[in-house]
Design a protein around this motif. Structure first.
Motif, PDB file in Angstrom:
ATOM      1  N   LYS A  20       0.730  -1.098  -0.115  1.00 34.35           N
ATOM      2  CA  LYS A  20      -0.041   0.142   0.007  1.00 34.35           C
ATOM      3  C   LYS A  20       0.911   1.187   0.035  1.00 34.35           C
ATOM      4  N   ARG A  22       1.327   5.109   0.488  1.00 37.55           N
ATOM      5  CA  ARG A  22       0.830   6.135   1.271  1.00 37.55           C
ATOM      6  C   ARG A  22       1.712   7.438   1.047  1.00 37.55           C
ATOM      7  N   ARG A  26      -3.821  12.021  -2.734  1.00 43.99           N
ATOM      8  CA  ARG A  26      -4.708  10.970  -2.605  1.00 43.99           C
ATOM      9  C   ARG A  26      -4.685  10.178  -4.039  1.00 43.99           C
ATOM     10  N   ARG A  70      -8.192   3.837   1.368  1.00 40.85           N
ATOM     11  CA  ARG A  70      -8.473   4.536   2.539  1.00 40.85           C
ATOM     12  C   ARG A  70      -9.021   5.929   2.013  1.00 40.85           C
ATOM     13  N   ASP A  71      -8.732   6.055   0.784  1.00 37.97           N
ATOM     14  CA  ASP A  71      -9.224   7.415   0.399  1.00 37.97           C
ATOM     15  C   ASP A  71      -8.898   7.819  -1.036  1.00 37.97           C
ATOM     16  N   ASN A  95     -14.329   9.534   2.690  1.00 34.15           N
ATOM     17  CA  ASN A  95     -12.905  10.007   2.097  1.00 34.15           C
ATOM     18  C   ASN A  95     -12.786  10.164   0.856  1.00 34.15           C
ATOM     19  N   SER A 137      -8.091  14.669   3.713  1.00 38.08           N
ATOM     20  CA  SER A 137      -9.383  13.888   3.740  1.00 38.08           C
ATOM     21  C   SER A 137     -10.400  14.377   2.751  1.00 38.08           C
TER      22      SER A 137
END
Length: 195
Positions: A20, A22, A26, A70-71, A95, A137
């Motif tokens: 993943k 990050r 986004r 997640r978003d 999100n 977010s």
């Protein structure tokens, strides 16, 4: 068209589970029914330094992929073969924001969904997606306190600029996109300036 959708979906799920990624930006999902247009959108966004996580042709694929994230931001057509942009926005996890390219020629905002008219202004499109992708977010997500602040700002705008509530809300959203400020921050500034 469906074949490339399935291939991209399988590939992306495997890559995402392995590692993943990050960072501050986004990830972007492009869901567009015409493959060459989808790939051009990806190329345009990536040339601006944005990360396109995957490209697919159907709304159900975009929703499926979003469940593992997640978003993110989904860039899509107003209408895909299996659902509308509004349906996608309603069924997304928290999100997520949606930028829908609309043939009706008007720009509008609803919750986590932003419609941009076709033909799309390149700079406005890149700016909109960049702002949404750079938010940690959902740009359009808010809690009850935020909603109260926004309502107060709309009342001020309605009184000062002789607008309806809908016009005041669209004005706030448009100014928020232009300035890159979250809607609630802009609303608080308006309240502070006029009270």
């Amino acid at each position: 068209m469906i074949a490339y959708d399935i291939i991209y979906t399988v590939y992306v799920k495997q890559v995402y589970r392995v590692g993943k990624r990050r960072n501050i930006m986004r990830d972007i999902i492009i869901a567009y029914p015409v493959k060459n247009v989808a790939l051009k959108l990806r190329s345009l966004l990536e040339s601006e330094g944005l990360h396109v996580y995957c490209v697919c042709a159907m709304g159900s694929s975009a929703l499926s992929i979003s469940q593992d994230m997640r978003d993110g931001v989904i860039v899509c057509a107003e209408m895909l073969s299996d659902m509308s942009a509004g349906n996608i926005a309603e069924h997304l996890p928290p999100n997520f924001d949606v930028v829908a390219l609309s043939k009706n020629g008007t720009q509008s905002y609803m919750g986590n969904l932003i419609y941009l008219p076709l033909p799309v202004n390149r700079d406005e499109f890149i700016s909109t997606v960049s702002i949404l992708a750079s938010s940690t977010s959902a740009f359009t997500r808010r809690d009850n306190d935020d909603a109260e602040i926004i309502s107060k700002a709309k009342l001020i705008i309605m009184a000062r600029m002789n607008m309806t509530e809908t016009q005041a809300h669209k004005y706030l959203q448009n100014e928020s996109m232009k300035t890159g400020k979250k809607l609630v921050k802009l609303a608080q500034e308006i309240i502070n300036d006029f009270m």
